[in-house]
Structures are given as structure tokens and as C-alpha cells.
Design an enzyme around this catalytic site. Sequence first.
Site, PDB file in Angstrom:
ATOM      1  N   PRO A 131       0.910  -1.165  -0.165  1.00 30.05           N
ATOM      2  CA  PRO A 131       0.173   0.068  -0.027  1.00 30.05           C
ATOM      3  C   PRO A 131       0.833   1.219   0.037  1.00 30.05           C
ATOM      4  CG  PRO A 131       0.098  -0.856   2.244  1.00 30.05           C
ATOM      5  CD  PRO A 131       0.811  -2.081   1.348  1.00 30.05           C
ATOM      6  N   GLY A 132       2.102   0.995  -0.033  1.00 28.64           N
ATOM      7  CA  GLY A 132       2.860   2.424  -0.209  1.00 28.64           C
ATOM      8  C   GLY A 132       3.729   3.072   0.860  1.00 28.64           C
ATOM      9  N   CYS A 165       7.636 -10.171   4.658  1.00 31.30           N
ATOM     10  CA  CYS A 165       6.976 -10.090   5.911  1.00 31.30           C
ATOM     11  C   CYS A 165       6.471 -11.593   6.225  1.00 31.30           C
ATOM     12  CB  CYS A 165       5.785  -9.142   5.957  1.00 31.30           C
ATOM     13  SG  CYS A 165       4.534  -9.530   4.630  1.00 31.30           S
ATOM     14  N   ASP A 176       2.694  -6.074 -14.019  1.00 30.31           N
ATOM     15  CA  ASP A 176       3.076  -7.666 -13.341  1.00 30.31           C
ATOM     16  C   ASP A 176       4.715  -7.594 -13.545  1.00 30.31           C
ATOM     17  OD1 ASP A 176       3.975 -10.286 -13.034  1.00 30.31           O
ATOM     18  OD2 ASP A 176       2.105 -11.094 -14.280  1.00 30.31           O
TER      19      ASP A 176
END
Length: 424
Positions: A243-244, A356, A287
Site C-alpha cells: 500500500p505504499g 513479511c 506484473d
Amino acid sequence: MTDNKRIQNPDAPGVSTRRAALKLLEAVLRRGLALEQALDDAARGLAPNDRGLAHAIAAETLRRLPDLDALIDSATQRPLPDDAKARSALRIALVQALVLGTPGHAAIATVLPLVEGGPRKLVHGVFGTLVRQGATLPEPPTLPDAVAPRWHAAWGDQMIEDAERAIAVPPPIDLTLRDWGNAPELSGISLIAGHLRLGEKAAIPTLEGYAEGDWWVQDLAASLPARLIGKGAGTALDLCAAPGGKTLQLAAAGWDVTAVDISEARLARLRENLARTRLEAKVVAADLLSWQPHAPADAVLLDAPCSATGIFRRHPDVLHRVRPSLITEMAELQARLFVRVADWVKPGGILIYATCSLEPREGESQLKRFLGERADFSIVPVEARELPEGLAARPDGTLRLLPGMLAEVGGLDGFFIARLKRAE
């Protein structure tokens, strides 16, 4: 209208929220969806507070699912099927009464309509029996049987104990500051320059500095990969960027950033945060297996797609929906991406590989394979001065973050991070 009629009315106060919580559990446990992914559909039509409560009930149920099921099984003659609606209704009722502080009568009254036409007497009876017995849930919670052996094999006894303590409560909220020298006047602690861990829960958009774009929410562990690139004036690629948070970090550090992610929907949030923080980056929906940059970059950050088991404190659904097959699939994808993006690093440039994940196949094993194939890359060891006090790199210079680290100040997510340099 009798009390029984009110209980049967699906529109009775509180029932729609519990119905949404039930839909969330079914989406995670039966369809393998992420909790956040299922939220919009499950909570459609609910007010924001009710939406938040439905999410909280489902998340707390997932944190304590093995112990809730053990409690339910102790009060039934025969175990209920795992996917039985009666079991799910009991999970929701019990987690409210035993963990969330909902009065027992309200906890059961709002779930009985969920099994209308089904074994309502069974649900009511099992709940009543357990409440009368003074039933409690163990502290800390128990990890799922499918997870504990895998993590124990990789990390040992202490990690399991630490993970069980970590899953017990939702984690604190971390903020990354746009300007490290301009900290907002918010209650909390700073564990490293440019970081603030909030002292209490709050509605994020109402906090000082949010509207001005002075900071963004980002777990401390998730902020470390971009920190290890440091400040710069060259070009940087943030791959799998949404998400940035890392894109914002790199832009704030002076890099000319191109952020790439396959999900246009997730990139919408990145664009919103760029606008709010008044930072600039090129944003590309593509992609990585087919996209190619125009030229190599000075720094490349590959936050590789993974099982995300490291974020189980914040997203307990990963403990129940991640299967070995998914870990295998993600590891194979990472291997392809790792090799592909390496050629996008300029000679002398930096490549950060991060996941993560708490699975060695999505971290240590990937790095070993890559270095065996690419002699032009070598590890740049992470230094103590780059990390919060209490964290340290491993002897090979990589960073492995596990449950239990920094637990005394709120802990952090699980991550694997390696900083590599391409030979000139």
C-alpha cells in the site's frame, strides 16, 4: 412481541453486526480469503462503528480459535463439524462474553438468529453450560496445530512462546514521519529517528498531522527495508509497492521513485497517500514478470509477495488460511522475481530483498539460492546504528525479525531483510 420473537428477528439490534462477523469467519476459514479482503462484502450496509465491531469480533475469534474450539468440544457429547454454523455461532458468542466484555445475555441473544432453523437449543445450551461453569480461555492463546510444528521446527521453543504472547492482543500503531525533525505532538514513544509508536488507540484521520500529511501508518518492521537504503538523490524502484509506505519513505529521503504493483486497487491507496503527504513518485500498475524499467536503478527494493505470516499479530487470519501449498507457491514466485529484478540494479547499486514472512523458505533459503547463482551480488551487513535499540543483525549481516523482539515496548512484525550490493 415475546423475547423469543425478538431474538428470532434478524434485524434486532446487534444481530446484523454478528451476522457480518460470521460471514468474515466463513470467508477466512472456508474460502481462504484475507480478513480485510472479505470485510467490504461481509459488512455491506453497516454503520462504521458496527463494521469495526464485526471486524473486532472476527479477528479476536481467529486469535483464539483453537482455545474456543477446545472449550466448545468440552461441552458437547460429540464434536461439532469444523464448518458447522452452530460452532461458528458459539465461537462468536464466547469470544464476546469471555474476551470482549459483552454481557452474556447479549452475547447469546445476538448470535441465536444466526442459526435460525438450525440447532438453536444446542447453541444456547452449550453457551449456558460454559458460562455457568465459569469457563475461561487460556492466556496466552494457543497457536493452531497447523502452524506451531512448522514454526517450532524453524525457530524452536522460545519462538512459539513469544508468538503465543504476541497473538494475545492487537499490536500498537506505528507512524513513520515525513520529516524526521518535525514530530507531531502525539502521545507515544519513538524507537528510532522518524518513528512514533502511539500510546493509545485513536481514529487515525482525527490525529494531529494526518490531514497535513506529516506521517503515515507503517509497522516499525515494515519501515526498516527502506531505511536500509538511506537517503539519496538517484533513482529507486519500489517493487510490489502497495500500500505504499516504503514508496513514501524513499520519496521523503530524496529518491526519484518508481512504484510498481500488480494491483490497481491497492495502488489507489498509494496515490491517496502521495497526495496527502505531498510527496512525488511515478506509480505503475504492472506484473513484474512482464514489466521492465527503462533503465537500471541506483536502488531496488523488492518487498516480495509472500505468505505474510509475519503480520499475524495484526492479521490473525494468516494463521488459519496459509497452507504449505501457498508457501510453496510464494517461494517459487519469489525465486523468479529475485533473479529478474537483480538485473534492474545498476553496477554498484543496492538491492533490498524483504518479506513479511516467518517461513525460512521465503527468506533465508531464497537468499542462499540467489547468492549461489549471482556472484556479482554480496551482502552489505546491517549495522546497529541503523536499527532500533534492542535489534541486531545476524552474523551474516541479514536481519531476521521474530516474535518476542522488542516485546517490552510492543513488539513488531516478523520480517526477513537482506541488503545486497551489485559489483561495479
